[in-house]
Design an enzyme around this catalytic site. Structure first.
Site, PDB file in Angstrom:
ATOM      1  N   HIS A 203     -11.309  -6.474   8.344  1.00 35.70           N
ATOM      2  CA  HIS A 203     -12.036  -6.161   7.106  1.00 35.70           C
ATOM      3  C   HIS A 203     -13.271  -5.327   7.405  1.00 35.70           C
ATOM      4  CE1 HIS A 203      -9.867  -9.959   6.299  1.00 35.70           C
ATOM      5  NE2 HIS A 203      -9.692  -9.464   5.101  1.00 35.70           N
TER       6      HIS A 203
ATOM      7  N   GLU B 158       0.824  -1.210   0.000  1.00 38.90           N
ATOM      8  CA  GLU B 158       0.000   0.000   0.000  1.00 38.90           C
ATOM      9  C   GLU B 158       0.856   1.258   0.000  1.00 38.90           C
ATOM     10  OE1 GLU B 158      -0.466  -2.689   1.856  1.00 38.90           O
ATOM     11  OE2 GLU B 158      -2.308  -3.456   0.961  1.00 38.90           O
TER      12      GLU B 158
END
Ligand code: TPP
Ligand code: TPP
Ligand code: MG
Ligand code: MG
Lengths: 409, 342, 409, 342
Positions: B132, B63
Site C-alpha cells: 500500500h 483492475e
C-alpha cells in the site's frame, strides 16, 4: 488409492497418425430446441453443451433454428465467403512472393465471420481477432484498403505502423485489431456498457480463438458482461488449434467453451461454425437477447483451422496433413453452396462464374493496391509518420527525435 | 476565476470530478468501492448520489477488467475516470495500459482513441507496508503513448485532474496519499499537518486547468536545484530550509511530457542538482531526470547530480521511516552536493 | 423492444433500511445428495447450485453429507473456532489501542478455515487469504508467533517487512499471505501440479473471497487446474461483501460462484459455510476426489462477514448495522456448540469454561509477545533487515545502501 | 571444460535446458507451444521427446497463469523455466512477477522462495511490428527482487541460462531474437550472417556457467567507452570500426545486478561514454546507466554521456530500420561524443 499424476490433455492425432475426430459429438441438424431469446440463463445450459446445426447432409435447412433467410441474403453470404477465401489465397501467395511480410488466412472458418456480420446491424460495433477478415469484407471495406494495409504502402490505413492483417475501419465500425490476444474482449464489453449508459441500442460483438479463452481478459469480459448485463455478443471461435496447441490445452476436454457462459451467468450457445445458417441464427438470437436488455451471450463456434496458423507456421510439424478432409463439419463454403443448389437458386456453373469474377476482382484490386507502393518498392510512406499519433499533439521530445531522424542521426 | 475555498487534496480531487461530471455527460467514474461508498480514501464521496449509479460505477475487483472496459467506453465516446484503489494494485492492468491504452491511437492512425484518466493513490508514509506504499511512476513513464502526472498540492491536483480528464490522450494520475490530508515534510514525529492555511490549498470551486507538461518552481533559489514531485517536493523544501541552503525546488508535476526547459534553466543557473523521489532508486524515474539533465547541462554542472530515493527494496512496514527518503537523507544529499563536511 | 440499459446489481439493504436476505435460498439440512467423489464433473452441476447443509435448526446432523465425526474432532473444531474469535477480538482491541497498525477479523466465518483444516492432512499445503487466520490456529501455529508478526517486533516471522496479518508458516505448511488479492490461487494450482509431477500425494488448498473471483488469477487457477487435473481444492469464501461492494458486483446474481467450477470443467460444491460439519464434509469429498486423480473442486462457502472489512473500514456507511443478527445461516460457533450440546458432549457451563480458558490463553500469549517489543516501544528489529532477503545474497548496491542507512544517509 | 561445438543462440539455449533437465529432476520447462512443437523459435526443440510431457509442458495461453503456476511449482521444490513466447506478451504476467515472484522471499523472510527462470525473446529486426519487437528490460530492472539478464552471443547465452536456472533468485532472461541465428551489426541490407566462425559460437556441449552480474569487455579500446547489451553490442562494435574509433565496448550482460566496477573502470580510462540500447530511450535502462556512470565518473568525464536508443514510439512495422538504432545512429553518437564535425 491411485496417486494423482499430472494429466496431459490428449491430442487426437499427431503427424503420421490417422486423423481422429471421434471427440467431436455431432447432434443431427435441426435437433436443438430454440428457446425464446429472453429465457433465464439456466435454460441455455443444455444448448451450451449441445451443437446447434441447421444444414443437414443433403444441404436441407432443418429445425427451429432455421433463420428462414431470403435467397438474396444467402447468396450475399456465399459471395462474401468466397471473396474471403479467394482474398486469403491470393494474399498468402503474395506473402510467399515476398510482397508482404506476414499473413493469416481464415481458410475453413469463413462462415464464422461472414454469417455473423450478416445477422448484425450495420451500426453494431465489431471487435475482431486477426482471423476475422470476413467481418471487414462482409461490411464492405474495400479490398484495396485492406491490401494497402498488408503492403504498408502509401495508402496504408495504419500508416505503416502495424503488422499486416491488423486492420480497422471506423467508418464500417470494425475495431482496430490487436496483436495481443483477447484484449479486445473486455473492450467490447466496455463499449457495450457505454452504449447502455447512453441509452443507445447498438450492440458490441467480439471474437477470440478458443486458445485465447485462457487469457485473463476472457474472464474480465465475462465478469463485466454478467455484472452489468452488457449488450454484447462474445464469440469463441473454436477452430481446434492454437498454433501447435490443441484445444484441450485451453480446457476443451469434456466441457464446451460455451458452457463457461452459463457458468458465470450469461447465456451460452454452442454452434456448428461451418453452418452459415446456424451461425446466422445463433447471432440473431443473441442480438435479440441483448437488445431486449437480457445481456450477453457467449457463442462457441465449432470449426477447424484448415490452414497454417500464419505464414510463419508449419502445421505438418504437429498435426496430420489430411485432417481437414476428415473434419466432420465439412467446408462452410461447400455447405452453403450445396444448400443454395438444393433450394434451386444456385448451380455449379454459376458458382464457377462467381469464382472467376471474384478472382478477377481480387486481381484487379491487387494491381491498384500495388500502384501505391509496397514495403520495399515504389513510393514509400514518410518515416516522419513514425512519430505522429503517439500522442494527439507531438510532444517536444518526439519533435526533437523526429528532427534527429530526418537529419540522419 | 470563480470563488475559492480551502480544500485538502481529497476535496480538491473530488471537486475536479464533480465539476467535470457536471460539465460533460460523457464523463463517467468507475472503480472498486468508488460508488455508494465514495472510495476508501473518500475521493469520490457523494458523486454517485449526485450523478447516479450509471455515471459513477462500482466495479468488480479486476483492475485489468476495469481498464479494459474503460478503454471500450472511451472508444464509444465516454471519458472514463478509472480509480485503481492503490497504485500497488495497478499491475493486473499493466497489459491493457501498455499494450492497448498506450497504443490504440498509434496503431489505428487515430481512427480509434480512448481518452482515459486513471487515478491511483501512491507513495508511503501511512504504514501501509509493501502493498500500500509503492510509487510505480517509472514503469509508466517509460511507456510511449501515455502521460504520467503527480500533483503535490490541492490546487495542482484539481487543475491537473481536470486537464487530464479533458486530455484526449490517456493520463495516469498518481495521487501521493500521504498528501491527501496535509503537506508532509518527511518528519513522522511531528504532529500531522493539515492543508489549512497553505497557499496551494486555496482552490477555486469551479472549473480551471493546470496544464499537463509544465513543471512549477515550488521555491526559488540560486545555490542548487532540487528536482522532485509529489510528497518529496515538501521534503525538499523542508530539507533546504533546515540546511539553510538557497535551493530552487522544482515540482516536475508531469513526468511525461517532461518540462526539461524549466529544469535545465534552473540547473544552468545553479550548477548543482539533486533529484529526489520516493520510488526505488535503481532504474527509477530519477535516472531519466539525471540522464537528461547531464545531457543538457553538462557544461554547467559543478558537481555530480545527486539522487535521493527509496532504497532498492520493497517498502517495509516496520522500517517505514528508515526507508522513506526523509529530510535527513535529503539534507545529506545537499551537503554532498555542496561538498559540505559532516 | 425495450432498449438495453446498464444493469446495476441490486444491494438488498443499505444503512437505515431493514436487512433483507430473501436472496439467500436455503435448502433444508440433509437434502443434498452426496455423489461418489469420483463422479464426472457434470454430475456436480446440481450441487454447485444448491446448498449443502448438515446441521438443522435443532443442531441435529442430517443426511448423506454428515461426516460422522468423533466428538473429539468436533470439540477440537469448536475450540479452534472459539480461539480464532477470541484472538480476533483481542487483536482488534490492541489495534484500537494503537499497539498494532492494522487488523482483519474473520468474525462469523471461523468454520470456513477451521473445518477445512480439520478435514485436510497435515501435509497438505494451504494457500490462505488474509481472512483465514483460522488455518494457522487450527494447524497449531503459536499465538505468540502470530502476535509477534502483528507487532512487527523482534520475533516477527516477517522481520518487520509485512503489514500485520500477512503471516506464513513453512513448518505448518501454510503459505505466505499476499496483500494482492487472488495471486495465491494459481500458485496453489502450480504447487499441486508440482506434487503430481513428483508423484506425491499431497494436495494444495487455496482460499479467496467472492469479490476476488473477478480477478484474473481466479481464471488462471481454474484453467490450469482443469487442464492438468491438478490435485487442488479451490475455496471461494462468499461472505457477501468485498469491502463496501456486495457480492452481486462479483457476478453473484442468479448464478452461484460454485457454478463457475462445472462451467470450466471442474467439480463444484456450494456449502453452508457456517456449518462446521458441512464444510468438513465438502472438503473431505474434494480431497478424496483430488487424491484419486480426478482433479480439482471449486467449493463456494456461503457465509457472512459479520465484522468490518478491516480496522480501516466502517461498514455502517454501506450496510445496515443489524444484518448479522438476521443472517439466515447463523453463527458457526453457536451452531457447532448447539450440536455438541445436542449430542450430549457439551454444556453451557463447559462452554463458559472454555471461553475463560481461551481468554486467559490469549492474554498470556499477548503478554509474552509484547515482551519482544512493539512497533514503537521496547526492543526493535534491526533496520538492516530491510536489505536482506531481497535477494539470497545481498548485491553490491544494496550493501552500499545498507551502509548509507547505517551512517544515517 | 567439455568438448565444444559450433552453436547458434537457439542451439546454445536449447543445450542449456537439455543439460539442466538432465542434471536435475527438479528442472521443468513450460510455456506456450514449447512442448511437442518445440517453441515458435525452436528453442525447446526435442526436449519434450527426451524428457517427457510431465517435465516439458505445453500450457494454456495465459502468461499470468504460466508465471503464477510456475511460482507454485517453485515453492514446491521444482526449478521451472518458463517461456513467454514474445517479451511483448509478458505484461499479463507483470503482476505475478512484480507483486509475487519478486517479493516472496522478502515478505516471508525466506521461508518461501521460487527459483524461477523466465525466458523471453525480445528486440526487433525481424519485421515483427510493434507487438513482436519490444525490449521491456527497463520495467523489470526497476523491480527489486528479480535479476534481469540479456546475452549477446551463444556462449554467454548458454552459460548465463544455466546460471539463471541454478540461481535461487528469480531471473528474467531476455533473448535478443535477432541474434538467434547470427550476429547482427544493424545493417539490414547486408545478407544475414550466421554464427559460424564467430569465436563466441564455440560452445561447450556440457555444463558450464557464466556468472550473472559480471559485464564483459567485448572490445578493448581507450578513446571512448560504449556500454550496451544484446543486439546493440554488435552494432556498437561495427559502428566503432566503421568510424575508426578506438572504442572499448562493454557488454553489460546483466542489468540487475549491474557490474558498475567494470563499467566505471573503463569510463575513468576513456573519459567518454556512449550508451546504446534498442528499447525506447525515455526512462529506459540507459537512463540508469547514464545516471550511475555520471555519479561515479563525473570528474573523469570529458563530454556529456551520450544515449543512443530506440525512438520513444512503438516499434513500427514499415519504419523498422528508421526506428532501429543502427550503425549510422551510433556513429553519429560517437562523433558527437568526440566532437567530430559532420
Ligand atoms: C498475450 C499473447 N500471448 C501470446 C501470443 C502469441 N500467439 C499469437 S496467436 C496464438 C494462438 C492463438 O490461438 P487461438 O486463440 O485459438 O486463435 P486462432 O489462432 O486459432 O484463431 C498465440 C499463442 C499473443 N499474440 N498474445
Ligand atoms: C489486486 C488487488 N486489488 C484491490 C485490493 C484492495 N482490496 C483489499 S481487500 C478487498 C476486498 C476483497 O473482498 P473479498 O475478495 O470478498 O474478500 P473478503 O475481504 O470479503 O474476505 C479489496 C478490493 C487488493 N488488495 N488487491
Ligand atoms: Mg484456435
Ligand atoms: Mg467477501
Amino acid at each position: 488409492m491411485s496417486k494423482p499424476t499430472l494429466h496431459i490433455p490428449a491430442v487426437p492425432a499427431r503427424p503420421g497418425e490417422a486423423p481422429d475426430f471421434s471427440y467431436v459429438h455431432l447432434a443431427p441438424a435441426g435437433a436443438a430446441l430454440r428457446p425464446d431469446p429472453r429465457v433465464p440463463v439456466r435454460e441455455t445450459v443444455e444448448l451450451a453443451d449441445s451443437l446447434i446445426r441447421v444444414l443437414d447432409e443433403e444441404g436441407k435447412a432443418r429445425g427451429a433454428w432455421d433463420p428462414k433467410l431470403e435467397p438474396s441474403v444467402l447468396l450475399a453470404g456465399l459471395q462474401n465467403m468466397v471473396l474471403t477465401r479467394v482474398f486469403d489465397d491470393r494474399m498468402q501467395r503474395t506473402q510467399r512472393q515476398g510482397r508482404i511480410t506476414f499473413y493469416v488466412r481464415s481458410y475453413g472458418e469463413e462462415a464464422v465471420s461472414v454469417a455473423a456480420a450478416a445477422a448484425l446491424a450495420e451500426t453494431d460495433m465489431l471487435f475482431p481477432s486477426y482471423r476475422n477478415q470476413g467481418l471487414f469484407l462482409a461490411r464492405g471495406v474495400s479490398l484495396v484498403d485492406l491490401m494497402c494495409q498488408l503492403l504498408s504502402n502509401t495508402r496504408d490505413m495504419c500508416k505503416g505502423r502495424q503488422l499486416p492483417v491488423m486492420y480497422h475501419s471506423a467508418e464500417k465500425r470494425v475495431f482496430s485489431i490487436s496483436g495481443n490476444l483477447a484484449t479486445q474482449y473486455p473492450q467490447a464489453v466496455g463499449w457495450a456498457m457505454a452504449a447502455a449508459i447512453k441509452g443507445e441500442s447498438q450492440l458490441a460483438a467480439a471474437w477470440i480463438g478458443e486458445g485465447s479463452t485462457a487469457a485473463a481478459d476472457f474472464h474480465h469480459a465475462l465478469t463485466f458482461a454478467k455484472v452489468y448485463k452488457a449488450p454484447v455478443i462474445l464469440n469463441v471461435v473454436n477452430n481446434q488449434w492454437a498454433i501447435s496447441t490443441f484445444q484441450g490445452y485451453a480446457g476443451g476436454e469434456q466441457r464446451s467453451f460455451a458452457a463457461r457462459g452459463p457458468g458465470v451467468g450469461i447465456a451460452g450457445l454452442r454452434v456448428d461454425g461451418n453452418d452459415f445458417l446456424a451461425v446466422y441464427a445463433a447471432t440473431q438470437w443473441a442480438a435479440e437477447r441483448a437488445r431486449s436488455g437480457e445481456g450477453a451471450t457467449l457463442i462457441e463456434l465449432v470449426t477447424y483451422r484448415a490452414g497454417a496458423h500464419s505464414t510463419s507456421d508449419d502445421p505438418s510439424r504437429y498435426r496430420p496433413r489430411e485432417e481437414f478432409g476428415e473434419w466432420p463439419l465439412g467446408d462452410p463454403v461447400q455447405r452453403l453452396k450445396q444448400h443454395l443448389i438444393q433450394i434451386g437458386t444456385w448451380s455449379e456453373a454459376q458458382h464457377e462464374a462467381l469464382l472467376a469474377t471474384v478472382e478477377e476482382q481480387v486481381a484487379t484490386a491487387w494491381k491498384q493496391a500495388m500502384a501505391f507502393g509496397t514495403l520495399n518498392e515504389g513510393e514509400k510512406l514518410d518515416p516522419k509518420l513514425m512519430f505522429s499519433d503517439v500522442y494527439k499533439e507531438m510532444p517536444a521530445h518526439l519533435q526533437l527525435q523526429c528532427a534527429q531522424m530526418e537529419s540522419g542521426i | 476565476m470563480s470563488v475559492t475555498s480551502t480544500m485538502n487534496m481529497v476535496q480538491a480531487l473530488n471537486s475536479a470530478m464533480d465539476v467535470m461530471l457536471e460539465r460533460h455527460a460523457s464523463v463517467v467514474v468507475l472503480g472498486e468501492d468508488v460508488g455508494y461508498f465514495g472510495g476508501v480514501f473518500r475521493v469520490t464521496d457523494g458523486l454517485q448520489k449526485k450523478y447516479g449509479a450509471h455515471r459513477v460505477l462500482d466495479t468488480p475487483i479486476a483492475e485489468g477488467g476495469i481498464i479494459g472496459a474503460a478503454i471500450g467506453m472511451g472508444v464509444n465516446g465516454l471519458r472514463p475516470v478509472a480509480e485503481i484503489q492503490f497504485a500497488d494494485y495497478i499491475y493486473p492492468a499493466y497489459d491493457q495500459i501498455v499494450s492497448e491504452l498506450a497504443r490504440l491511437r498509434y496503431r489505428s492512425a487515430a481512427a480509434f482513441t480512448a481518452p482515459l484518466t486513471i487515478r491511483t493513490p501512491c507513495g508511503g508514509g501511512i504504514r501501509g507496508g509493501q502493498t500500500h506504499s509503492q510509487s510505480p511512476e517509472g514503469v509508466f513513464a517509460h511507456v510511449s503513448g501515455i502521460k504520467t502526472v503527480m500533483p503535490s498540492n490541492p490546487y495542482d491536483a484539481k487543475g491537473l485532474l481536470i486537464a487530464a480528464i479533458e486530455d484526449d490522450d490517456p493520463v495516469i494520475f498518481f495521487e501521493p496519499k500521504r498528501l491527501y490530508n496535509g503537506p508532509f515534510d518527511g518528519d513522522p514525529d511531528k504532529p500531522a499537518q493539515s492543508w489549512l492555511g497553505h497557499p496551494m490549498a486555496e482552490v477555486p470551486q469551479g472549473y480551471y486547468r493546470v496544464e499537463i507538461g509544465k513543471a512549477s518552481v515550488a521555491r526559488e533559489g540560486s545555490a542548487v536545484t532540487m528536482v522532485s514531485y509529489g510528497t518529496m517536493v515538501h521534503v525538499c523544501i523542508a530539507a533546504a530550509e533546515a540546511e539553510g541552503v538557497d535551493a530552487e525546488v522544482i515540482d516536475v508535476r508531469s513526468m511525461m511530457p517532461l518540462d526539461m526547459d524549466t529544469i535545465a534553466q534552473s540547473v544552468e543557473k545553479t550548477g548543482r542538482c539533486l533529484i529526489a523521489h520516493e520510488a526505488t532508486r535503481f532504474a527509477g524515474f530519477g535516472a531519466e531526470l539525471s540522464a537528461s539533465i547531464q545531457e543538457r547541462c553538462f557544461w554547467s554542472l559543478e558537481a555530480p547530480i545527486e539522487r535521493v530515493a527509496g532504497w532498492d527494496t520493497p517498502y517495509p512496514h516496520a522500517f517505514e521511516w528508515q526507508y522513506f527518503p526523509g529530510k535527513q537523507r535529503v539534507q545529506r544529499g545537499l551537503r554532498q552536493l555542496l561538498n559540505i563536511e559532516g
